[in-house]
Design a protein around this motif. Structure first.
Motif, PDB file in Angstrom:
ATOM      1  N   ALA A 141       8.669  -2.225 -18.856  1.00 35.70           N
ATOM      2  CA  ALA A 141       7.729  -1.734 -18.160  1.00 35.70           C
ATOM      3  C   ALA A 141       7.329  -2.096 -16.894  1.00 35.70           C
ATOM      4  N   LYS A 142       7.489  -3.690 -16.712  1.00 36.77           N
ATOM      5  CA  LYS A 142       6.994  -4.257 -15.488  1.00 36.77           C
ATOM      6  C   LYS A 142       8.121  -3.754 -14.145  1.00 36.77           C
ATOM      7  N   VAL A 143       9.429  -3.619 -14.542  1.00 36.54           N
ATOM      8  CA  VAL A 143      10.208  -3.328 -13.585  1.00 36.54           C
ATOM      9  C   VAL A 143       9.968  -1.960 -12.984  1.00 36.54           C
ATOM     10  N   GLN A 144       9.769  -1.083 -14.167  1.00 36.87           N
ATOM     11  CA  GLN A 144       9.571   0.517 -13.874  1.00 36.87           C
ATOM     12  C   GLN A 144       8.192   0.745 -13.142  1.00 36.87           C
ATOM     13  N   ASP A 145       7.279  -0.321 -13.481  1.00 38.79           N
ATOM     14  CA  ASP A 145       6.080  -0.384 -12.385  1.00 38.79           C
ATOM     15  C   ASP A 145       6.403  -0.458 -11.064  1.00 38.79           C
ATOM     16  N   GLU A 146       7.421  -1.354 -10.539  1.00 32.97           N
ATOM     17  CA  GLU A 146       7.605  -1.818  -9.436  1.00 32.97           C
ATOM     18  C   GLU A 146       8.211  -0.375  -8.683  1.00 32.97           C
ATOM     19  N   GLY A 147       8.982   0.195  -9.331  1.00 30.37           N
ATOM     20  CA  GLY A 147       9.839   1.357  -8.827  1.00 30.37           C
ATOM     21  C   GLY A 147       8.555   2.388  -8.410  1.00 30.37           C
ATOM     22  N   GLY A 148       7.726   2.508  -9.306  1.00 31.37           N
ATOM     23  CA  GLY A 148       6.261   3.470  -9.236  1.00 31.37           C
ATOM     24  C   GLY A 148       5.695   2.841  -7.890  1.00 31.37           C
ATOM     25  N   HIS A 149       5.444   1.663  -7.634  1.00 26.97           N
ATOM     26  CA  HIS A 149       4.615   0.996  -6.652  1.00 26.97           C
ATOM     27  C   HIS A 149       5.371   1.907  -5.384  1.00 26.97           C
ATOM     28  N   GLY A 150       7.028   1.692  -5.264  1.00 30.12           N
ATOM     29  CA  GLY A 150       7.562   1.961  -4.249  1.00 30.12           C
ATOM     30  C   GLY A 150       7.410   3.580  -3.820  1.00 30.12           C
ATOM     31  N   LEU A 151       7.414   4.221  -5.024  1.00 29.65           N
ATOM     32  CA  LEU A 151       7.236   5.524  -4.814  1.00 29.65           C
ATOM     33  C   LEU A 151       5.802   6.013  -4.291  1.00 29.65           C
ATOM     34  N   TYR A 152       4.684   5.459  -4.653  1.00 27.26           N
ATOM     35  CA  TYR A 152       3.618   5.579  -4.186  1.00 27.26           C
ATOM     36  C   TYR A 152       3.296   5.380  -2.563  1.00 27.26           C
ATOM     37  N   LEU A 153       4.100   4.144  -2.486  1.00 26.27           N
ATOM     38  CA  LEU A 153       3.933   3.786  -0.953  1.00 26.27           C
ATOM     39  C   LEU A 153       4.955   4.720   0.009  1.00 26.27           C
ATOM     40  N   TYR A 154       6.066   4.998  -0.407  1.00 26.01           N
ATOM     41  CA  TYR A 154       6.968   6.028   0.155  1.00 26.01           C
ATOM     42  C   TYR A 154       5.922   7.404   0.541  1.00 26.01           C
ATOM     43  N   SER A 155       5.255   7.881  -0.469  1.00 30.14           N
ATOM     44  CA  SER A 155       4.529   8.858  -0.268  1.00 30.14           C
ATOM     45  C   SER A 155       3.499   8.651   0.864  1.00 30.14           C
ATOM     46  N   ALA A 156       2.713   7.834   0.752  1.00 27.29           N
ATOM     47  CA  ALA A 156       1.659   7.347   1.517  1.00 27.29           C
ATOM     48  C   ALA A 156       2.194   7.140   2.982  1.00 27.29           C
TER      49      ALA A 156
ATOM     50  N   GLU B 247      -0.366  -5.122 -10.801  1.00 27.02           N
ATOM     51  CA  GLU B 247       0.286  -6.292 -10.434  1.00 27.02           C
ATOM     52  C   GLU B 247      -0.615  -7.444 -11.436  1.00 27.02           C
ATOM     53  N   SER B 248      -1.681  -7.145 -11.634  1.00 26.93           N
ATOM     54  CA  SER B 248      -2.504  -8.221 -12.473  1.00 26.93           C
ATOM     55  C   SER B 248      -1.867  -8.220 -13.851  1.00 26.93           C
ATOM     56  N   PHE B 249      -1.350  -7.187 -14.471  1.00 25.33           N
ATOM     57  CA  PHE B 249      -0.579  -7.277 -15.850  1.00 25.33           C
ATOM     58  C   PHE B 249       0.677  -7.977 -15.418  1.00 25.33           C
ATOM     59  N   HIS B 250       1.349  -7.843 -14.274  1.00 26.80           N
ATOM     60  CA  HIS B 250       2.776  -8.186 -13.971  1.00 26.80           C
ATOM     61  C   HIS B 250       2.488  -9.859 -13.811  1.00 26.80           C
ATOM     62  N   GLN B 251       1.385 -10.251 -13.180  1.00 24.23           N
ATOM     63  CA  GLN B 251       1.163 -11.706 -12.949  1.00 24.23           C
ATOM     64  C   GLN B 251       0.985 -12.475 -14.435  1.00 24.23           C
ATOM     65  N   ARG B 252       0.002 -11.830 -15.149  1.00 23.08           N
ATOM     66  CA  ARG B 252      -0.314 -12.195 -16.448  1.00 23.08           C
ATOM     67  C   ARG B 252       1.157 -12.361 -17.286  1.00 23.08           C
ATOM     68  N   GLN B 253       2.189 -11.381 -17.186  1.00 21.67           N
ATOM     69  CA  GLN B 253       3.161 -11.696 -18.058  1.00 21.67           C
ATOM     70  C   GLN B 253       4.294 -12.751 -17.667  1.00 21.67           C
ATOM     71  N   GLY B 254       4.006 -12.968 -16.302  1.00 22.22           N
ATOM     72  CA  GLY B 254       5.014 -13.989 -15.640  1.00 22.22           C
ATOM     73  C   GLY B 254       4.222 -15.445 -16.242  1.00 22.22           C
ATOM     74  N   TYR B 255       2.821 -15.558 -15.974  1.00 23.44           N
ATOM     75  CA  TYR B 255       2.345 -16.925 -16.211  1.00 23.44           C
ATOM     76  C   TYR B 255       2.571 -16.842 -18.071  1.00 23.44           C
ATOM     77  N   ASP B 256       2.552 -16.032 -18.819  1.00 26.92           N
ATOM     78  CA  ASP B 256       2.571 -16.112 -20.136  1.00 26.92           C
ATOM     79  C   ASP B 256       3.960 -16.759 -20.516  1.00 26.92           C
ATOM     80  N   ILE B 257       4.976 -16.161 -19.741  1.00 27.55           N
ATOM     81  CA  ILE B 257       6.504 -16.717 -19.745  1.00 27.55           C
ATOM     82  C   ILE B 257       6.374 -18.206 -19.698  1.00 27.55           C
TER      83      ILE B 257
END
Ligand code: BYC
Length: 308
Positions: A71-86, A159-169
């Protein structure tokens, strides 16, 4: 009657009043070009940034970790797409941006040119790389260009979920065996300095900062944001029981901030110039994936043509 204001004066007034600039508004050519540069490089960072962690989806240590990482890696792809659109709202095209990335004309965050060698590295990326990205992107929520600012609001939530999942690992590793603690420490040792490099050169060396700050594209400087990241991350490392690999790191009572050692700027310049451990691999992978996806783009165009 007062004389009519020029485009430049109206634009400057809106920036001074903290109003958002929208795609159809008049804007100086330099403002438009600078935004295309920054937003497209931001998008490239998100997309190239999928590779180091993406390689660990099949090797995650449990089904739960695998679904979270996927889910995290898919989110990063999504971020790329919003930003390309912007960026596209400013008059560039996806093809032009991809071409600039693949030919080396456009940069992406240097940190993604380091290898992700262990499960500890996956934790460190979430904790430190996403942690650094949030500090930068929270500030960008106040950027003057409307579509970029709005993209940042949603991206920061993820990103806040991403940071927490990394810290949890990291937390799990640090509560584990001696071998797991050593893995976490080794990951922190290798990712700490590249994370500080994410904020870019010192303010005095930053080519774009003064114009970007005047236009309120950037709201805080590279050094201010780097300091903020260090201040918030040191207590997190202490809680984990890990040692930050910087002998000069020390709380400065007078400044109310941590002092820290100097970044290896030669290494930064080398990696940004294309000579990092994984630069060639990252771009080769992108080119291959883009070629593999050509049939999808072709099918979409054919569909659109038929329905026109
Ligand atoms: N790496 O004048 P400066 C994520 C370049 S991804 C490479 O200070 P500026 C994630 C800079 O581009 C989120 N190059 O520039 C994804 C410029 O070169 P050009 C990434 C760098 O723009 C997957 C030159 O050096 N976040 O979260 O005023 C998994 C001079 O620098 C770097 C963003 O992209 C670097 N670190 O300030 C996990 C944030 N630093 O363009 C996580 C958006 C500088 O003249 N970007 N350069 O050829 C920004 O906020 C700003 O662009 C920067 C640099 C603060 C990065």
């Amino acid at each position: 009657m007062s004389p009519a204001l020029s485009h430049e004066e109206i634009f400057a007034g809106r920036i001074a009043a903290d109003e958002r600039i929208e795609p159809k508004d008049w804007m100086p050519e330099g403002y438009r070009r600078n935004l295309i540069r920054q937003i497209s490089q931001h998008a490239h960072s998100e997309v190239i940034g999928m590779q180091p962690e993406g390689a660990w989806i099949t090797r995650a240590p449990s089904l739960k970790r695998k679904t979270v990482l996927l889910a995290k890696v898919q989110d990063e792809g999504g971020h790329g797409l919003y930003l390309y659109s912007a960026a596209e709202t400013l008059g560039t095209s996806r093809e032009e941006m991809i071409q600039a990335l693949q030919s080396g004309r456009a940069k992406y965050a240097s940190i993604f040119n380091y290898p992700c060698m262990s499960w500890g590295d996956v934790g460190a990326i979430g904790w430190l790389v996403d942690g650094a990205a949030i500090v930068n992107q929270i500030s960008l929520q106040q950027t003057s260009y409307g579509p970029y600012a709005r993209a940042m609001v949603r991206i920061c939530k993820e990103e806040s979920f991403h940071q927490r999942q990394g810290y949890d690992i990291m937390l799990n590793l640090c509560r584990g065996s001696g071998e797991q603690i050593a893995m976490a420490q080794d990951a922190l040792d290798r990712w700490w300095w590249p994370s500080l490099m994410m904020f870019g050169p010192h303010d005095a060396e930053s080519a774009h900062s003064s114009r970007s700050m005047a236009w309120k594209i950037k709201r805080q400087s590279n050094d201010e944001l780097r300091q903020k990241f260090v201040d918030q991350t040191v207590p997190q490392a202490e809680f984990l029981g890990l040692r930050i690999p910087d002998p000069k790191l020390q709380w400065n009572e007078e400044r109310g901030h941590y002092d820290f050692g100097e970044i290896d700027w030669e290494e930064f310049a080398r990696v940004v110039a294309g000579d990092g451990p994984c630069n060639a691999e990252r771009i080769d992978h992108h080119v291959r994936a883009h070629e593999d996806g050509a049939w999808v783009r072709k099918a979409m165009l054919a569909y659109e043509e038929r329905h026109r």
